[in-house]
Write a protein that holds these residues in place. Structure first.
Motif, PDB file in Angstrom:
ATOM      1  N   HIS A 109     125.858 -14.529 -66.710  1.00  0.00           N
ATOM      2  CA  HIS A 109     124.957 -14.595 -65.547  1.00  0.00           C
ATOM      3  C   HIS A 109     123.512 -14.295 -65.960  1.00  0.00           C
ATOM      4  CE1 HIS A 109     123.409 -14.212 -61.514  1.00  0.00           C
ATOM      5  NE2 HIS A 109     122.940 -13.017 -61.825  1.00  0.00           N
ATOM      6  N   TYR A 110     123.321 -13.229 -66.716  1.00  0.00           N
ATOM      7  CA  TYR A 110     121.967 -12.840 -67.107  1.00  0.00           C
ATOM      8  C   TYR A 110     121.305 -13.915 -67.965  1.00  0.00           C
ATOM      9  CZ  TYR A 110     118.053  -9.963 -68.524  1.00  0.00           C
ATOM     10  OH  TYR A 110     116.789  -9.483 -68.738  1.00  0.00           O
ATOM     11  N   ASN A 111     122.059 -14.464 -68.913  1.00  0.00           N
ATOM     12  CA  ASN A 111     121.499 -15.514 -69.771  1.00  0.00           C
ATOM     13  C   ASN A 111     121.129 -16.763 -68.984  1.00  0.00           C
ATOM     14  OD1 ASN A 111     121.542 -14.079 -72.129  1.00  0.00           O
ATOM     15  ND2 ASN A 111     123.375 -15.055 -72.952  1.00  0.00           N
ATOM     16  N   SER A 112     121.828 -17.021 -67.890  1.00  0.00           N
ATOM     17  CA  SER A 112     121.596 -18.264 -67.147  1.00  0.00           C
ATOM     18  C   SER A 112     120.451 -18.166 -66.150  1.00  0.00           C
ATOM     19  CB  SER A 112     122.878 -18.682 -66.422  1.00  0.00           C
ATOM     20  OG  SER A 112     123.141 -17.830 -65.320  1.00  0.00           O
ATOM     21  N   LEU A 113     119.873 -16.984 -65.942  1.00  0.00           N
ATOM     22  CA  LEU A 113     118.784 -16.841 -64.979  1.00  0.00           C
ATOM     23  C   LEU A 113     117.483 -17.424 -65.526  1.00  0.00           C
ATOM     24  CD1 LEU A 113     119.362 -13.229 -63.615  1.00  0.00           C
ATOM     25  CD2 LEU A 113     119.817 -15.405 -62.459  1.00  0.00           C
ATOM     26  N   CYS A 114     116.905 -18.322 -64.772  1.00  0.00           N
ATOM     27  CA  CYS A 114     115.642 -18.941 -65.170  1.00  0.00           C
ATOM     28  C   CYS A 114     114.543 -17.875 -65.218  1.00  0.00           C
ATOM     29  CB  CYS A 114     115.264 -20.034 -64.170  1.00  0.00           C
ATOM     30  SG  CYS A 114     113.658 -20.800 -64.520  1.00  0.00           S
ATOM     31  N   PRO A 115     113.811 -17.812 -66.316  1.00  0.00           N
ATOM     32  CA  PRO A 115     112.737 -16.818 -66.422  1.00  0.00           C
ATOM     33  C   PRO A 115     111.559 -17.114 -65.489  1.00  0.00           C
ATOM     34  CG  PRO A 115     112.777 -18.223 -68.363  1.00  0.00           C
ATOM     35  CD  PRO A 115     113.969 -18.598 -67.539  1.00  0.00           C
ATOM     36  N   ASN A 116     111.481 -18.337 -64.967  1.00  0.00           N
ATOM     37  CA  ASN A 116     110.369 -18.702 -64.069  1.00  0.00           C
ATOM     38  C   ASN A 116     110.700 -18.482 -62.596  1.00  0.00           C
ATOM     39  OD1 ASN A 116     108.889 -19.476 -66.298  1.00  0.00           O
ATOM     40  ND2 ASN A 116     109.378 -21.635 -66.080  1.00  0.00           N
ATOM     41  N   CYS A 117     111.886 -18.929 -62.169  1.00  0.00           N
ATOM     42  CA  CYS A 117     112.192 -18.900 -60.730  1.00  0.00           C
ATOM     43  C   CYS A 117     113.470 -18.138 -60.386  1.00  0.00           C
ATOM     44  CB  CYS A 117     112.257 -20.319 -60.185  1.00  0.00           C
ATOM     45  SG  CYS A 117     113.657 -21.280 -60.786  1.00  0.00           S
ATOM     46  N   SER A 118     114.186 -17.632 -61.396  1.00  0.00           N
ATOM     47  CA  SER A 118     115.413 -16.822 -61.226  1.00  0.00           C
ATOM     48  C   SER A 118     116.616 -17.587 -60.691  1.00  0.00           C
ATOM     49  CB  SER A 118     115.150 -15.598 -60.345  1.00  0.00           C
ATOM     50  OG  SER A 118     114.188 -14.772 -60.958  1.00  0.00           O
ATOM     51  N   LEU A 119     116.539 -18.902 -60.620  1.00  0.00           N
ATOM     52  CA  LEU A 119     117.715 -19.698 -60.268  1.00  0.00           C
ATOM     53  C   LEU A 119     118.646 -19.727 -61.478  1.00  0.00           C
ATOM     54  CD1 LEU A 119     118.780 -21.615 -57.948  1.00  0.00           C
ATOM     55  CD2 LEU A 119     117.907 -23.485 -59.339  1.00  0.00           C
ATOM     56  N   ASN A 120     119.942 -19.871 -61.236  1.00  0.00           N
ATOM     57  CA  ASN A 120     120.866 -20.017 -62.356  1.00  0.00           C
ATOM     58  C   ASN A 120     120.754 -21.421 -62.925  1.00  0.00           C
ATOM     59  OD1 ASN A 120     122.554 -17.870 -60.535  1.00  0.00           O
ATOM     60  ND2 ASN A 120     122.780 -17.551 -62.731  1.00  0.00           N
ATOM     61  N   GLY A 121     120.551 -21.475 -64.245  1.00  0.00           N
ATOM     62  CA  GLY A 121     120.481 -22.750 -64.928  1.00  0.00           C
ATOM     63  C   GLY A 121     121.819 -23.100 -65.553  1.00  0.00           C
ATOM     64  N   TYR A 122     121.838 -24.182 -66.265  1.00  0.00           N
ATOM     65  CA  TYR A 122     123.033 -24.618 -66.990  1.00  0.00           C
ATOM     66  C   TYR A 122     122.718 -24.637 -68.481  1.00  0.00           C
ATOM     67  CZ  TYR A 122     120.619 -29.101 -67.115  1.00  0.00           C
ATOM     68  OH  TYR A 122     119.686 -30.096 -67.331  1.00  0.00           O
ATOM     69  N   GLU A 123     123.762 -24.427 -69.286  1.00  0.00           N
ATOM     70  CA  GLU A 123     123.604 -24.368 -70.738  1.00  0.00           C
ATOM     71  C   GLU A 123     124.077 -25.678 -71.351  1.00  0.00           C
ATOM     72  OE1 GLU A 123     124.637 -21.252 -74.352  1.00  0.00           O
ATOM     73  OE2 GLU A 123     125.993 -21.376 -72.637  1.00  0.00           O
ATOM     74  N   ASP A 124     123.289 -26.214 -72.270  1.00  0.00           N
ATOM     75  CA  ASP A 124     123.700 -27.424 -72.966  1.00  0.00           C
ATOM     76  C   ASP A 124     124.456 -27.066 -74.248  1.00  0.00           C
ATOM     77  OD1 ASP A 124     121.838 -26.844 -75.009  1.00  0.00           O
ATOM     78  OD2 ASP A 124     120.350 -28.261 -74.240  1.00  0.00           O
ATOM     79  N   GLU A 125     124.831 -28.095 -74.997  1.00  0.00           N
ATOM     80  CA  GLU A 125     125.631 -27.882 -76.214  1.00  0.00           C
ATOM     81  C   GLU A 125     124.835 -27.247 -77.350  1.00  0.00           C
ATOM     82  OE1 GLU A 125     123.910 -32.003 -76.346  1.00  0.00           O
ATOM     83  OE2 GLU A 125     124.937 -30.828 -74.830  1.00  0.00           O
ATOM     84  N   HIS A 126     123.540 -27.069 -77.170  1.00  0.00           N
ATOM     85  CA  HIS A 126     122.687 -26.456 -78.193  1.00  0.00           C
ATOM     86  C   HIS A 126     122.293 -25.022 -77.837  1.00  0.00           C
ATOM     87  CE1 HIS A 126     122.435 -30.428 -79.952  1.00  0.00           C
ATOM     88  NE2 HIS A 126     122.026 -30.903 -78.789  1.00  0.00           N
ATOM     89  N   GLN A 127     123.030 -24.425 -76.913  1.00  0.00           N
ATOM     90  CA  GLN A 127     122.798 -23.053 -76.451  1.00  0.00           C
ATOM     91  C   GLN A 127     121.412 -22.873 -75.830  1.00  0.00           C
ATOM     92  OE1 GLN A 127     123.922 -20.861 -80.053  1.00  0.00           O
ATOM     93  NE2 GLN A 127     125.815 -20.288 -79.023  1.00  0.00           N
ATOM     94  N   THR A 128     120.945 -23.928 -75.176  1.00  0.00           N
ATOM     95  CA  THR A 128     119.687 -23.877 -74.441  1.00  0.00           C
ATOM     96  C   THR A 128     120.005 -24.061 -72.968  1.00  0.00           C
ATOM     97  OG1 THR A 128     118.462 -24.799 -76.309  1.00  0.00           O
ATOM     98  CG2 THR A 128     117.412 -24.945 -74.149  1.00  0.00           C
TER      99      THR A 128
END
Length: 145
Positions: A109-128
């Protein structure tokens, strides 16, 4: 530590060494599975964590490319620990295992929080991670590897 708990841990270690002769069990300061065949344990401490690390060996999958895969691996290792508890006639504490898994859920959960808007993002195959709202991209702040 009560002598009986230490004896129980020693008895379990003796059984594990007998049942899994290809594994090396070494005493250390934390519980870890070191692929391919070494399990580090804390002297006379927690048989559930010991069996969880053995679970990592038995499931045979410990590499991951995304945080969600890490959670899946950890869940599978705890499921294997539950099976091992039944095999060795030990009590499995479901709430303890879930509390340990919670730390990985929190990391995800913490890793997925957008640093700009705090929405949960999704992770791609490159750990981004990527934010579907503002378009930001970032790497997870905490890595469990």
């Amino acid at each position: 530590m009560p002598k009986s708990k230490k004896n129980a841990q020693n008895n379990l270690l003796a059984r594990l060494r007998q049942d899994y002769p290809d594994l090396t069990f070494i005493s250390g300061d934390r519980y870890l599975f070191h692929p391919p065949t070494t399990i580090q344990y804390v002297d006379a401490d927690d048989y559930l964590l010991l069996l969880h690390e053995l679970g990592h060996y038995l499931i045979g999958q410990n590499d991951y490319n995304q945080d969600v895969e890490l959670l899946q691996i950890e869940s599978a290792a705890w499921a294997k620990a539950k099976e091992l508890c039944a095999k060795y006639h030990l009590t499995f504490d479901e709430s303890y295992a879930e509390s340990r898994l919670d730390s990985y859920r929190d990391l995800l959960h913490y890793n997925s929080l957008c640093p700009n808007c705090s929405l949960n993002g999704y992770e791609d195959e490159h750990q981004t991670y990527h934010c579907p709202l503002c378009g930001a991209s970032w790497r997870g702040k905490y890595q469990a590897k």
